[in-house]
Motif scaffolding. Structure first.
Motif, PDB file in Angstrom:
ATOM      1  N   SER A  57     -46.539 -41.390 -54.273  1.00  0.00           N
ATOM      2  CA  SER A  57     -46.773 -40.983 -52.891  1.00  0.00           C
ATOM      3  C   SER A  57     -45.453 -40.850 -52.141  1.00  0.00           C
ATOM      4  O   SER A  57     -44.455 -41.483 -52.485  1.00  0.00           O
ATOM      5  N   ARG A  58     -45.483 -40.009 -51.090  1.00  0.00           N
ATOM      6  CA  ARG A  58     -44.314 -39.791 -50.239  1.00  0.00           C
ATOM      7  C   ARG A  58     -44.739 -39.875 -48.785  1.00  0.00           C
ATOM      8  O   ARG A  58     -45.793 -39.363 -48.405  1.00  0.00           O
ATOM      9  N   ILE A  59     -43.903 -40.505 -47.986  1.00  0.00           N
ATOM     10  CA  ILE A  59     -44.168 -40.666 -46.564  1.00  0.00           C
ATOM     11  C   ILE A  59     -43.020 -40.054 -45.776  1.00  0.00           C
ATOM     12  O   ILE A  59     -41.850 -40.280 -46.106  1.00  0.00           O
ATOM     13  N   LYS A  60     -43.333 -39.305 -44.733  1.00  0.00           N
ATOM     14  CA  LYS A  60     -42.304 -38.842 -43.805  1.00  0.00           C
ATOM     15  C   LYS A  60     -42.374 -39.695 -42.540  1.00  0.00           C
ATOM     16  O   LYS A  60     -43.442 -39.874 -41.958  1.00  0.00           O
ATOM     17  N   ALA A  61     -41.235 -40.223 -42.132  1.00  0.00           N
ATOM     18  CA  ALA A  61     -41.180 -41.092 -40.958  1.00  0.00           C
ATOM     19  C   ALA A  61     -39.902 -40.845 -40.187  1.00  0.00           C
ATOM     20  O   ALA A  61     -38.874 -40.467 -40.759  1.00  0.00           O
ATOM     21  N   GLY A  62     -39.983 -41.070 -38.868  1.00  0.00           N
ATOM     22  CA  GLY A  62     -38.783 -40.993 -38.052  1.00  0.00           C
ATOM     23  C   GLY A  62     -37.846 -42.147 -38.378  1.00  0.00           C
ATOM     24  O   GLY A  62     -38.277 -43.202 -38.848  1.00  0.00           O
ATOM     25  N   LYS A  63     -36.572 -41.953 -38.111  1.00  0.00           N
ATOM     26  CA  LYS A  63     -35.589 -42.983 -38.465  1.00  0.00           C
ATOM     27  C   LYS A  63     -35.774 -44.268 -37.674  1.00  0.00           C
ATOM     28  O   LYS A  63     -35.313 -45.333 -38.087  1.00  0.00           O
ATOM     29  N   ASP A  64     -36.449 -44.192 -36.530  1.00  0.00           N
ATOM     30  CA  ASP A  64     -36.668 -45.392 -35.714  1.00  0.00           C
ATOM     31  C   ASP A  64     -38.027 -46.036 -35.983  1.00  0.00           C
ATOM     32  O   ASP A  64     -38.363 -47.048 -35.366  1.00  0.00           O
ATOM     33  N   GLU A  65     -38.825 -45.470 -36.889  1.00  0.00           N
ATOM     34  CA  GLU A  65     -40.125 -46.053 -37.205  1.00  0.00           C
ATOM     35  C   GLU A  65     -39.993 -47.114 -38.293  1.00  0.00           C
ATOM     36  O   GLU A  65     -39.254 -46.937 -39.264  1.00  0.00           O
ATOM     37  N   ASN A  66     -40.738 -48.201 -38.111  1.00  0.00           N
ATOM     38  CA  ASN A  66     -40.755 -49.260 -39.110  1.00  0.00           C
ATOM     39  C   ASN A  66     -41.844 -48.971 -40.145  1.00  0.00           C
ATOM     40  O   ASN A  66     -42.845 -48.307 -39.850  1.00  0.00           O
ATOM     41  N   ILE A  67     -41.650 -49.482 -41.348  1.00  0.00           N
ATOM     42  CA  ILE A  67     -42.637 -49.355 -42.411  1.00  0.00           C
ATOM     43  C   ILE A  67     -43.098 -50.762 -42.799  1.00  0.00           C
ATOM     44  O   ILE A  67     -42.279 -51.620 -43.113  1.00  0.00           O
ATOM     45  N   CYS A  68     -44.399 -50.986 -42.745  1.00  0.00           N
ATOM     46  CA  CYS A  68     -44.969 -52.285 -43.116  1.00  0.00           C
ATOM     47  C   CYS A  68     -45.966 -52.063 -44.249  1.00  0.00           C
ATOM     48  O   CYS A  68     -46.859 -51.225 -44.134  1.00  0.00           O
TER      49      CYS A  68
END
Length: 213
Positions: A57-68
């Motif tokens: 899987s691949r996720i796109k996220a902003g640089k200021d978003e946290n991943i939990c």
């Protein structure tokens, strides 16, 4: 390709801090989940396209978003969520009582059961997502497989919702009368197995990801 490195056997790889020049030094990525920057330029993605990538899987996220990340069996509610966070669900999770002011984003590898009054954005899913009406205080939650017999039903409260992450099997002693008296509901990530005598009730009162057999 000479002199380039390989990143292998990584469960979670966050590439948001990588530059395009850094990506050009990589020949192979083998990771379960890869996080990519949502605001990267064309040069970044051109460099990424040159890498041989194996990922589930691949996720796109902003640089200021946290991943939990949640693994296994999880319950997520208004007391556990944080703003500006993407929640990765590996396994199964119940999500409920999310306040309107919280913008919850989830990425599902498995199963997520969301109460219909919670505002949840599913950014991607490699499994099953159910958004339905259920009472968290009158539910029973099992991460994997579950077998239900007459005795199990006797311990359930009326109107109870039974949730199983993978499969649900009814033993032959369970009757339609047993199910009707308790008014049970079922949410199952994969398949339900039952006999023909109770098939009608089970089909009418279930959400399931695959089939009833």
């Amino acid at each position: 390709m000479f002199g380039k490195k390989a990143i292998i056997n990584s469960a979670f790889l966050d590439l948001r801090s990588y530059s395009s020049d850094a990506l050009k030094k990589i020949k192979l990525i083998n990771a379960a989940t890869i996080v990519l920057p949502s605001d990267a330029d064309k040069e970044f993605y051109d460099a990424f396209a040159e890498i041989k990538v194996n990922s589930a899987s691949r996720i796109k996220a902003g640089k200021d978003e946290n991943i939990c990340t949640f693994n296994g069996s999880s319950i997520i509610d208004g007391n556990t969520v944080n703003p500006n966070t993407i929640y990765v669900i590996n396994g199964s999770a119940i999500i409920h009582s999310i306040p309107p002011e919280v913008s919850l984003k989830i990425f599902v590898n498995g199963m997520a059961v969301i109460d219909k009054n919670s505002d949840v954005e599913v950014i991607s899913s490699n499994g099953t997502v159910f958004k339905t009406d259920f009472d968290i205080n009158n539910s029973k939650y099992y991460n994997n497989n579950l077998q239900i017999d007459k005795q199990f039903i006797s311990y359930c409260e009326k109107g109870c919702t039974i949730i199983a992450g993978n499969s649900l099997t009814f033993t032959p002693d369970v009757t339609t009368k047993d199910l009707e008296e308790k008014g049970l509901h079922f949410i199952v990530g994969n398949s339900i197995k039952c006999n023909n005598l109770i098939y009608g009730y089970v089909a009418a009162n279930s959400h399931y990801g695959n089939k009833i057999i």
